[in-house]
Write an enzyme that holds these catalytic residues in place. Structure first.
Site, PDB file in Angstrom:
ATOM      1  CB  VAL A  89      -0.969   0.026   1.209  1.00 18.09           C
ATOM      2  CG1 VAL A  89      -2.023  -1.057   1.074  1.00 18.09           C
ATOM      3  CG2 VAL A  89      -0.228  -0.115   2.522  1.00 18.09           C
ATOM      4  CB  SER A  90       0.568   4.510  -1.575  1.00 21.77           C
ATOM      5  OG  SER A  90       0.463   3.895  -2.842  1.00 21.77           O
ATOM      6  CB  THR A  91      -0.016   6.187   3.030  1.00 22.04           C
ATOM      7  OG1 THR A  91      -1.386   5.786   3.081  1.00 22.04           O
ATOM      8  CG2 THR A  91       0.207   7.139   1.871  1.00 22.04           C
TER       9      THR A  91
END
Length: 185
Positions: A12-14
């Site tokens: 996931v990106s964050t």
């Protein structure tokens, strides 16, 4: 399917995003999860997964964009894994890549989907930059809220000449680093 381990790779990106849905319900022997951008292959858990995967293993990824957002990186990662005898399976796209089983159609589709993913990311970034520029032009505040008002900064600068910096930081509820940063301006 291969006789080795089934390895899951999640991204996931964050840190605030949740990866629970990505490989939900799939039996995995080992899971590697990154919480960072897919725009680079410099990801700690990706590196660990690449080192861990052995001939006969299967690496399972929810979707192509979770492995890489760059077509060249995507093709390189799949080639590196299959070159080690590792099978790579993308669940959402229903695509599998195995060593010695080159399928020109799958390779073409992987390239196209990877390019679309990279294009999608660049469009997201472009729209975000346009939105930020418009907000700035309208005078909207961007970024964190300032800890100190202009009047507080002026008072701190005046008092810092004779008073303790630590005491001032405590009084205004800011760190000493913030206080020193204010004094530099």
């Amino acid at each position: 399917m291969a006789t080795g381990q089934t390895i899951g790779y999640l991204r996931v990106s964050t840190a605030g995003q949740n990866s629970a849905r990505q490989l939900d319900g799939i039996a995995l022997d080992q899971v590697f999860e990154d919480k960072c951008s897919g725009s680079t292959t410099d990801r700690p858990q990706l590196t660990a997964m690449l080192k861990h995967a052995r001939s006969g293993d299967t690496v399972v990824v929810h979707e192509i964009s979770r492995l890489a957002r760059n077509t060249a990186d995507l093709l390189d990662l799949v080639k590196r894994l299959t070159g080690k005898g590792v099978t790579v399976s993308f669940i959402k796209e229903s695509m599998t890549f195995a060593a010695g089983k080159d399928n020109p159609m799958n390779t073409m589709l992987l390239t196209i989907i990877g390019a679309i993913s990279a294009f999608e990311l660049s469009m997201i970034n472009e729209r975000r930059a346009e939105g930020q520029a418009k907000a700035r032009a309208e005078g909207k505040h961007m970024g964190r809220t300032a800890k100190l008002t202009a009047d507080q900064i002026a008072a701190i600068k005046q008092r810092a000449v004779t008073e303790s910096k630590t005491a001032l930081a405590d009084e205004y509820g800011v760190s000493r680093a913030t206080l020193y940063s204010v004094l530099k301006t």
